[in-house]
Design a protein around this motif. Sequence first.
Motif, short mmCIF file in Angstrom:
data_model
loop_
_atom_site.label_atom_id
_atom_site.label_comp_id
_atom_site.label_asym_id
_atom_site.label_seq_id
_atom_site.Cartn_x
_atom_site.Cartn_y
_atom_site.Cartn_z
N UNK A 148 2.63 -1.66 -4.77
CA UNK A 148 3.11 -0.30 -4.50
C UNK A 148 2.01 0.72 -4.78
N UNK A 149 1.32 0.55 -5.90
CA UNK A 149 0.22 1.47 -6.24
C UNK A 149 -0.86 1.43 -5.17
N UNK A 150 -1.19 0.23 -4.70
CA UNK A 150 -2.22 0.11 -3.67
C UNK A 150 -1.77 0.75 -2.37
N UNK A 151 -0.51 0.57 -2.00
CA UNK A 151 -0.02 1.17 -0.75
C UNK A 151 -0.03 2.69 -0.82
N UNK A 152 0.27 3.23 -2.00
CA UNK A 152 0.22 4.69 -2.16
C UNK A 152 -1.22 5.20 -2.10
N UNK A 153 -2.14 4.43 -2.68
CA UNK A 153 -3.55 4.82 -2.60
C UNK A 153 -4.04 4.76 -1.16
N UNK A 154 -3.61 3.72 -0.42
CA UNK A 154 -3.98 3.65 0.99
C UNK A 154 -3.37 4.80 1.77
N UNK A 155 -2.15 5.19 1.41
CA UNK A 155 -1.51 6.31 2.10
C UNK A 155 -2.28 7.60 1.85
N UNK A 156 -2.75 7.80 0.62
CA UNK A 156 -3.52 9.01 0.32
C UNK A 156 -4.83 9.02 1.11
N UNK A 157 -5.45 7.85 1.20
CA UNK A 157 -6.68 7.76 1.99
C UNK A 157 -6.38 7.99 3.47
N UNK A 158 -5.26 7.46 3.95
CA UNK A 158 -4.89 7.66 5.35
C UNK A 158 -4.62 9.13 5.64
N UNK A 159 -4.02 9.83 4.69
CA UNK A 159 -3.77 11.26 4.90
C UNK A 159 -5.07 12.05 4.90
N UNK A 160 -6.01 11.66 4.03
CA UNK A 160 -7.31 12.33 4.04
C UNK A 160 -8.05 12.07 5.35
#
Length: 422
Positions: A121-133
Amino acid sequence: MKAFRGRLPHCAVSGVVVATCLLAAAGTACAQVAPPYATLLRQSADAPRLALSEAEIRRAEGLSEQARARPNPSVSLMTENVTGSSPYRGFDRAETTLQYNHTLELGGKRGARIEAGEAGVTASKARDQDARAAYAYDLALAYAAAEAADSRNALAQDEVEEGEADLGAARALVDAGKEARLRALQAETSLNEAKAALHLANANRIAAFARLSALTGSQTPFASLAQSVLDLGAKTPAVGPVDPLASPYYLAAQAEREAANRRLKAEQRRAVPDVTASIGVRRLEYDNATALLGSLSLPLPIFDRNRGNIAASRAEADAAQARLAMAQNDARAEAQASAAQFHAAMARVTAALGAQATADETYRLARIAYEAGKSSIIELLAARHGLAITRGGVLDARLAAFEARARLARLTGSTISGDPIQ
Protein backbone atom coordinates in the motif's frame (compact mmCIF):
# COMPACT_ATOMS: atom_id res chain seq x y z
CA MET A 1 0.49 39.69 -28.69
CA LYS A 2 -0.51 37.19 -26.01
CA ALA A 3 -0.54 33.63 -27.20
CA PHE A 4 -3.61 32.74 -25.23
CA ARG A 5 -5.84 35.35 -26.90
CA GLY A 6 -7.77 34.51 -30.02
CA ARG A 7 -6.91 36.37 -33.21
CA LEU A 8 -8.94 36.68 -36.40
CA PRO A 9 -7.21 37.24 -39.73
CA HIS A 10 -7.28 40.78 -41.07
CA CYS A 11 -9.10 41.55 -44.26
CA ALA A 12 -5.74 41.86 -45.97
CA VAL A 13 -5.15 38.11 -45.69
CA SER A 14 -5.85 36.34 -48.93
CA GLY A 15 -8.95 34.26 -49.58
CA VAL A 16 -7.06 30.99 -49.31
CA VAL A 17 -5.91 31.80 -45.77
CA VAL A 18 -9.38 32.96 -44.80
CA ALA A 19 -10.83 29.67 -46.04
CA THR A 20 -8.31 27.76 -43.92
CA CYS A 21 -9.29 29.69 -40.83
CA LEU A 22 -12.98 29.18 -41.53
CA LEU A 23 -12.47 25.43 -41.84
CA ALA A 24 -10.59 25.37 -38.54
CA ALA A 25 -13.37 27.38 -36.89
CA ALA A 26 -15.99 24.99 -38.24
CA GLY A 27 -14.06 22.04 -36.83
CA THR A 28 -14.01 23.63 -33.36
CA ALA A 29 -17.56 24.94 -33.29
CA CYS A 30 -18.22 23.06 -30.07
CA ALA A 31 -14.77 23.77 -28.60
CA GLN A 32 -14.20 25.43 -25.25
CA VAL A 33 -11.60 27.60 -23.56
CA ALA A 34 -9.07 25.72 -21.44
CA PRO A 35 -9.13 27.14 -17.90
CA PRO A 36 -5.96 28.36 -16.20
CA TYR A 37 -3.35 25.69 -15.61
CA ALA A 38 -3.91 25.30 -11.86
CA THR A 39 -7.68 25.07 -12.38
CA LEU A 40 -7.29 22.56 -15.20
CA LEU A 41 -4.99 20.45 -13.03
CA ARG A 42 -7.63 20.31 -10.29
CA GLN A 43 -10.46 19.65 -12.71
CA SER A 44 -8.61 16.77 -14.37
CA ALA A 45 -8.33 14.78 -11.14
CA ASP A 46 -10.36 12.05 -12.86
CA ALA A 47 -8.15 11.96 -15.96
CA PRO A 48 -7.51 8.41 -17.21
CA ARG A 49 -3.88 8.40 -16.07
CA LEU A 50 -4.75 9.47 -12.54
CA ALA A 51 -7.74 7.13 -12.39
CA LEU A 52 -5.38 4.25 -13.23
CA SER A 53 -3.03 5.24 -10.42
CA GLU A 54 -5.87 5.49 -7.89
CA ALA A 55 -7.14 2.07 -8.95
CA GLU A 56 -3.69 0.63 -8.18
CA ILE A 57 -3.96 2.03 -4.64
CA ARG A 58 -7.33 0.39 -4.13
CA ARG A 59 -5.92 -2.87 -5.45
CA ALA A 60 -3.03 -2.73 -2.99
CA GLU A 61 -5.40 -1.91 -0.14
CA GLY A 62 -7.55 -4.90 -1.05
CA LEU A 63 -4.52 -7.20 -1.05
CA SER A 64 -3.41 -5.77 2.28
CA GLU A 65 -6.82 -6.42 3.79
CA GLN A 66 -6.79 -9.97 2.47
CA ALA A 67 -3.33 -10.52 3.96
CA ARG A 68 -4.82 -10.16 7.46
CA ALA A 69 -7.26 -13.02 6.91
CA ARG A 70 -6.64 -16.22 8.85
CA PRO A 71 -7.13 -19.69 7.36
CA ASN A 72 -10.73 -20.84 7.38
CA PRO A 73 -11.57 -23.79 9.64
CA SER A 74 -13.32 -26.85 8.27
CA VAL A 75 -16.02 -29.12 9.65
CA SER A 76 -16.33 -32.79 8.63
CA LEU A 77 -19.00 -35.39 9.28
CA MET A 78 -18.16 -39.06 8.76
CA THR A 79 -20.13 -42.26 9.31
CA GLU A 80 -18.44 -45.67 9.50
CA ASN A 81 -19.48 -49.33 9.77
CA VAL A 82 -22.82 -49.06 7.94
CA THR A 83 -24.63 -50.98 5.14
CA GLY A 84 -21.97 -53.64 4.95
CA SER A 85 -22.03 -57.37 5.49
CA SER A 86 -23.09 -58.94 8.76
CA PRO A 87 -22.80 -57.75 11.48
CA TYR A 88 -22.62 -54.24 9.84
CA ARG A 89 -25.63 -54.70 7.60
CA GLY A 90 -27.69 -51.85 9.04
CA PHE A 91 -26.89 -48.84 11.20
CA ASP A 92 -26.81 -50.61 14.54
CA ARG A 93 -23.02 -50.53 14.70
CA ALA A 94 -22.61 -47.11 13.05
CA GLU A 95 -19.88 -44.81 14.31
CA THR A 96 -20.57 -41.18 13.41
CA THR A 97 -17.85 -38.55 13.88
CA LEU A 98 -18.33 -34.77 13.81
CA GLN A 99 -14.94 -33.07 13.63
CA TYR A 100 -13.68 -29.46 13.67
CA ASN A 101 -10.32 -28.78 11.92
CA HIS A 102 -8.26 -25.60 12.14
CA THR A 103 -4.90 -24.78 10.56
CA LEU A 104 -2.42 -23.00 12.86
CA GLU A 105 0.05 -20.80 10.96
CA LEU A 106 3.55 -21.11 12.36
CA GLY A 107 6.79 -19.25 11.77
CA GLY A 108 5.29 -15.73 11.69
CA LYS A 109 3.58 -16.22 8.34
CA ARG A 110 0.63 -13.97 9.04
CA GLY A 111 2.75 -11.15 10.46
CA ALA A 112 5.11 -11.24 7.49
CA ARG A 113 2.13 -11.35 5.12
CA ILE A 114 0.56 -8.32 6.80
CA GLU A 115 3.83 -6.37 6.64
CA ALA A 116 4.15 -7.17 2.94
CA GLY A 117 0.58 -6.00 2.31
CA GLU A 118 1.13 -2.73 4.17
CA ALA A 119 4.39 -2.14 2.33
CA GLY A 120 2.52 -2.71 -0.93
CA VAL A 121 0.00 0.00 0.00
CA THR A 122 2.82 2.40 0.88
CA ALA A 123 4.53 1.68 -2.43
CA SER A 124 1.32 2.19 -4.41
CA LYS A 125 0.76 5.54 -2.72
CA ALA A 126 4.33 6.58 -3.48
CA ARG A 127 3.83 5.56 -7.11
CA ASP A 128 0.60 7.55 -7.15
CA GLN A 129 2.41 10.64 -5.89
CA ASP A 130 5.05 10.20 -8.57
CA ALA A 131 2.33 9.68 -11.18
CA ARG A 132 0.63 12.90 -10.11
CA ALA A 133 3.92 14.79 -10.33
CA ALA A 134 4.53 13.32 -13.78
CA TYR A 135 0.98 14.22 -14.86
CA ALA A 136 1.36 17.80 -13.62
CA TYR A 137 4.61 18.02 -15.58
CA ASP A 138 3.10 16.57 -18.77
CA LEU A 139 0.04 18.80 -18.45
CA ALA A 140 2.28 21.85 -18.08
CA LEU A 141 4.23 20.89 -21.20
CA ALA A 142 1.03 20.20 -23.15
CA TYR A 143 -0.41 23.55 -22.04
CA ALA A 144 2.81 25.31 -23.02
CA ALA A 145 2.93 23.46 -26.34
CA ALA A 146 -0.62 24.61 -27.13
CA GLU A 147 0.31 28.17 -26.23
CA ALA A 148 3.46 28.01 -28.34
CA ALA A 149 1.51 26.58 -31.28
CA ASP A 150 -1.03 29.38 -30.89
CA SER A 151 1.78 31.93 -30.87
CA ARG A 152 3.43 30.40 -33.93
CA ASN A 153 0.10 30.51 -35.73
CA ALA A 154 -0.24 34.19 -34.84
CA LEU A 155 3.33 34.87 -36.02
CA ALA A 156 2.54 33.09 -39.27
CA GLN A 157 -0.50 35.33 -39.70
CA ASP A 158 1.72 38.35 -39.12
CA GLU A 159 4.09 37.04 -41.76
CA VAL A 160 1.26 36.79 -44.27
CA GLU A 161 0.02 40.28 -43.46
CA GLU A 162 3.52 41.74 -43.74
CA GLY A 163 4.01 39.82 -46.99
CA GLU A 164 0.76 41.29 -48.32
CA ALA A 165 2.01 44.77 -47.44
CA ASP A 166 5.42 44.15 -49.02
CA LEU A 167 3.81 42.81 -52.17
CA GLY A 168 1.55 45.87 -52.34
CA ALA A 169 4.53 48.17 -52.02
CA ALA A 170 6.43 46.24 -54.69
CA ARG A 171 3.51 46.38 -57.12
CA ALA A 172 3.14 50.11 -56.54
CA LEU A 173 6.79 50.67 -57.43
CA VAL A 174 6.46 48.40 -60.48
CA ASP A 175 3.41 50.34 -61.66
CA ALA A 176 5.31 53.59 -61.16
CA GLY A 177 8.17 52.27 -63.27
CA LYS A 178 10.63 52.42 -60.39
CA GLU A 179 11.03 48.68 -60.04
CA ALA A 180 11.25 45.73 -62.39
CA ARG A 181 8.34 43.27 -62.47
CA LEU A 182 10.76 40.59 -61.25
CA ARG A 183 10.79 42.28 -57.86
CA ALA A 184 7.02 41.93 -57.56
CA LEU A 185 7.30 38.25 -58.47
CA GLN A 186 9.91 37.79 -55.74
CA ALA A 187 7.61 39.43 -53.21
CA GLU A 188 4.74 37.24 -54.40
CA THR A 189 6.86 34.09 -53.99
CA SER A 190 7.77 35.12 -50.46
CA LEU A 191 4.08 35.69 -49.71
CA ASN A 192 3.15 32.23 -50.99
CA GLU A 193 5.78 30.69 -48.75
CA ALA A 194 4.33 32.58 -45.79
CA LYS A 195 0.85 31.29 -46.64
CA ALA A 196 2.15 27.71 -46.74
CA ALA A 197 3.79 28.24 -43.35
CA LEU A 198 0.48 29.55 -42.01
CA HIS A 199 -1.31 26.38 -43.15
CA LEU A 200 1.29 24.27 -41.32
CA ALA A 201 1.16 26.44 -38.19
CA ASN A 202 -2.62 26.17 -38.10
CA ALA A 203 -2.45 22.37 -38.41
CA ASN A 204 0.13 22.21 -35.62
CA ARG A 205 -2.07 24.39 -33.44
CA ILE A 206 -5.04 22.07 -33.91
CA ALA A 207 -2.86 19.06 -33.07
CA ALA A 208 -1.46 20.71 -29.91
CA PHE A 209 -4.91 21.55 -28.58
CA ALA A 210 -6.13 18.04 -29.42
CA ARG A 211 -3.27 16.53 -27.39
CA LEU A 212 -4.06 18.82 -24.45
CA SER A 213 -7.73 17.80 -24.56
CA ALA A 214 -6.84 14.11 -24.74
CA LEU A 215 -4.45 14.36 -21.78
CA THR A 216 -7.13 15.84 -19.53
CA GLY A 217 -9.80 13.45 -20.76
CA SER A 218 -11.99 16.33 -21.92
CA GLN A 219 -14.82 15.23 -24.19
CA THR A 220 -15.08 18.73 -25.68
CA PRO A 221 -11.86 19.83 -27.41
CA PHE A 222 -10.12 23.02 -26.32
CA ALA A 223 -9.70 25.80 -28.87
CA SER A 224 -8.03 28.53 -26.81
CA LEU A 225 -6.32 29.11 -23.47
CA ALA A 226 -7.37 31.28 -20.56
CA GLN A 227 -3.82 31.78 -19.32
CA SER A 228 -0.28 32.07 -20.54
CA VAL A 229 1.82 29.48 -18.72
CA LEU A 230 4.95 30.85 -20.35
CA ASP A 231 4.33 34.17 -18.61
CA LEU A 232 3.44 32.30 -15.40
CA GLY A 233 6.71 30.39 -15.52
CA ALA A 234 8.67 33.60 -16.07
CA LYS A 235 7.00 35.27 -13.07
CA THR A 236 7.46 32.33 -10.73
CA PRO A 237 10.53 32.63 -8.47
CA ALA A 238 13.42 30.43 -9.48
CA VAL A 239 13.42 26.98 -7.94
CA GLY A 240 15.94 26.65 -5.13
CA PRO A 241 18.38 23.78 -4.58
CA VAL A 242 16.74 20.47 -5.40
CA ASP A 243 17.24 17.46 -3.13
CA PRO A 244 17.27 14.48 -5.54
CA LEU A 245 16.56 12.05 -2.69
CA ALA A 246 13.30 13.86 -1.95
CA SER A 247 11.95 13.59 -5.50
CA PRO A 248 8.74 11.56 -5.94
CA TYR A 249 10.52 9.32 -8.46
CA TYR A 250 13.22 8.32 -5.96
CA LEU A 251 10.76 7.94 -3.08
CA ALA A 252 8.59 5.64 -5.20
CA ALA A 253 11.61 3.47 -6.05
CA GLN A 254 12.55 3.38 -2.37
CA ALA A 255 9.05 2.24 -1.38
CA GLU A 256 9.14 -0.39 -4.12
CA ARG A 257 12.43 -1.75 -2.74
CA GLU A 258 10.96 -1.99 0.77
CA ALA A 259 7.83 -3.74 -0.52
CA ALA A 260 9.96 -6.25 -2.46
CA ASN A 261 11.99 -7.04 0.67
CA ARG A 262 8.79 -7.58 2.64
CA ARG A 263 7.45 -9.95 0.01
CA LEU A 264 10.72 -11.90 0.12
CA LYS A 265 10.39 -12.25 3.88
CA ALA A 266 6.79 -13.46 3.52
CA GLU A 267 7.84 -16.11 0.98
CA GLN A 268 10.62 -17.31 3.28
CA ARG A 269 8.15 -17.69 6.13
CA ARG A 270 5.80 -19.69 3.92
CA ALA A 271 8.37 -22.50 3.84
CA VAL A 272 7.63 -23.28 7.50
CA PRO A 273 5.04 -26.12 7.74
CA ASP A 274 1.67 -25.40 9.36
CA VAL A 275 -0.04 -27.57 11.97
CA THR A 276 -3.67 -28.61 11.61
CA ALA A 277 -5.44 -29.25 14.92
CA SER A 278 -8.65 -31.28 15.01
CA ILE A 279 -11.19 -31.94 17.73
CA GLY A 280 -14.42 -33.89 17.41
CA VAL A 281 -17.09 -36.03 18.91
CA ARG A 282 -17.91 -39.63 17.93
CA ARG A 283 -21.24 -41.40 18.43
CA LEU A 284 -21.03 -45.19 18.92
CA GLU A 285 -24.49 -46.63 18.18
CA TYR A 286 -23.76 -50.23 19.25
CA ASP A 287 -22.50 -49.15 22.67
CA ASN A 288 -24.94 -46.26 22.89
CA ALA A 289 -22.00 -44.10 23.87
CA THR A 290 -20.30 -40.83 22.87
CA ALA A 291 -16.54 -40.16 22.85
CA LEU A 292 -14.29 -37.20 22.17
CA LEU A 293 -11.30 -37.28 19.86
CA GLY A 294 -8.47 -34.94 18.89
CA SER A 295 -5.53 -34.95 16.51
CA LEU A 296 -2.61 -32.92 15.18
CA SER A 297 -1.28 -33.19 11.62
CA LEU A 298 1.94 -31.75 10.24
CA PRO A 299 2.91 -31.83 6.52
CA LEU A 300 6.34 -33.19 5.68
CA PRO A 301 8.33 -30.62 3.61
CA ILE A 302 9.83 -33.20 1.32
CA PHE A 303 8.81 -32.04 -2.15
CA ASP A 304 7.58 -28.44 -1.79
CA ARG A 305 9.79 -26.12 0.23
CA ASN A 306 8.72 -22.96 -1.64
CA ARG A 307 12.22 -22.59 -3.05
CA GLY A 308 11.05 -21.32 -6.43
CA ASN A 309 8.93 -18.54 -4.96
CA ILE A 310 11.76 -17.56 -2.60
CA ALA A 311 14.23 -17.38 -5.48
CA ALA A 312 11.79 -15.32 -7.56
CA SER A 313 11.15 -12.90 -4.68
CA ARG A 314 14.88 -12.57 -4.00
CA ALA A 315 15.45 -11.69 -7.65
CA GLU A 316 12.60 -9.18 -7.47
CA ALA A 317 14.20 -7.60 -4.39
CA ASP A 318 17.56 -7.40 -6.15
CA ALA A 319 15.89 -5.76 -9.16
CA ALA A 320 14.15 -3.25 -6.88
CA GLN A 321 17.50 -2.41 -5.27
CA ALA A 322 19.02 -1.85 -8.71
CA ARG A 323 16.09 0.36 -9.74
CA LEU A 324 16.56 2.38 -6.57
CA ALA A 325 20.23 2.96 -7.39
CA MET A 326 19.27 3.96 -10.93
CA ALA A 327 16.59 6.33 -9.61
CA GLN A 328 19.11 7.95 -7.29
CA ASN A 329 21.61 8.50 -10.11
CA ASP A 330 18.93 9.71 -12.53
CA ALA A 331 17.48 12.14 -9.98
CA ARG A 332 20.88 13.65 -9.23
CA ALA A 333 21.74 13.98 -12.91
CA GLU A 334 18.33 15.43 -13.76
CA ALA A 335 18.58 18.00 -10.96
CA GLN A 336 21.99 19.20 -12.15
CA ALA A 337 21.07 19.15 -15.83
CA SER A 338 17.73 20.91 -15.37
CA ALA A 339 19.28 23.67 -13.23
CA ALA A 340 22.01 24.28 -15.81
CA GLN A 341 19.53 24.19 -18.70
CA PHE A 342 17.21 26.62 -16.91
CA HIS A 343 19.93 29.23 -16.37
CA ALA A 344 21.14 28.79 -19.93
CA ALA A 345 17.60 29.14 -21.28
CA MET A 346 17.02 32.33 -19.30
CA ALA A 347 20.20 33.81 -20.76
CA ARG A 348 19.00 32.68 -24.17
CA VAL A 349 15.66 34.45 -23.63
CA THR A 350 17.46 37.71 -22.80
CA ALA A 351 19.65 37.44 -25.89
CA ALA A 352 16.68 36.53 -28.10
CA LEU A 353 14.68 39.52 -26.91
CA GLY A 354 17.60 41.78 -27.76
CA ALA A 355 17.91 40.19 -31.19
CA GLN A 356 14.18 40.65 -31.81
CA ALA A 357 14.37 44.34 -30.95
CA THR A 358 17.23 44.72 -33.42
CA ALA A 359 15.36 42.76 -36.09
CA ASP A 360 12.22 44.88 -35.58
CA GLU A 361 14.20 48.06 -36.13
CA THR A 362 16.04 46.53 -39.11
CA TYR A 363 12.77 45.61 -40.80
CA ARG A 364 11.27 49.02 -40.10
CA LEU A 365 14.25 50.81 -41.64
CA ALA A 366 14.36 48.39 -44.59
CA ARG A 367 10.69 49.04 -45.27
CA ILE A 368 11.21 52.81 -45.21
CA ALA A 369 14.26 52.53 -47.45
CA TYR A 370 12.48 50.30 -49.95
CA GLU A 371 9.43 52.51 -50.19
CA ALA A 372 11.75 55.46 -50.76
CA GLY A 373 13.50 53.55 -53.57
CA LYS A 374 16.84 53.41 -51.72
CA SER A 375 17.04 49.62 -51.34
CA SER A 376 15.95 46.52 -53.23
CA ILE A 377 13.12 44.11 -52.49
CA ILE A 378 15.74 41.45 -51.69
CA GLU A 379 16.96 43.51 -48.73
CA LEU A 380 13.40 44.01 -47.52
CA LEU A 381 12.55 40.32 -47.78
CA ALA A 382 15.78 39.41 -46.03
CA ALA A 383 14.96 41.80 -43.19
CA ARG A 384 11.47 40.35 -42.86
CA HIS A 385 12.84 36.80 -42.88
CA GLY A 386 15.33 37.75 -40.18
CA LEU A 387 12.52 39.22 -38.10
CA ALA A 388 10.52 35.99 -38.41
CA ILE A 389 13.51 33.95 -37.29
CA THR A 390 14.13 36.12 -34.24
CA ARG A 391 10.46 36.02 -33.26
CA GLY A 392 10.53 32.25 -33.43
CA GLY A 393 13.80 32.25 -31.52
CA VAL A 394 12.26 34.20 -28.65
CA LEU A 395 9.39 31.72 -28.49
CA ASP A 396 11.78 28.75 -28.60
CA ALA A 397 13.91 30.23 -25.80
CA ARG A 398 10.88 30.92 -23.60
CA LEU A 399 9.59 27.40 -24.19
CA ALA A 400 13.00 25.89 -23.33
CA ALA A 401 13.16 27.90 -20.09
CA PHE A 402 9.66 26.80 -19.18
CA GLU A 403 10.45 23.13 -19.81
CA ALA A 404 13.58 23.32 -17.64
CA ARG A 405 11.62 25.00 -14.84
CA ALA A 406 8.89 22.38 -15.14
CA ARG A 407 11.47 19.58 -14.80
CA LEU A 408 12.83 21.18 -11.63
CA ALA A 409 9.29 21.46 -10.26
CA ARG A 410 8.67 17.79 -11.06
CA LEU A 411 11.77 16.82 -9.07
CA THR A 412 10.44 18.72 -6.05
CA GLY A 413 6.94 17.25 -6.39
CA SER A 414 5.32 20.63 -7.06
CA THR A 415 3.56 22.43 -9.90
CA ILE A 416 5.17 25.09 -12.08
CA SER A 417 3.78 27.74 -9.71
CA GLY A 418 5.49 26.11 -6.74
CA ASP A 419 2.35 24.65 -5.16
CA PRO A 420 2.65 21.13 -3.72
CA ILE A 421 0.87 18.44 -5.70
CA GLN A 422 -2.10 16.98 -3.84
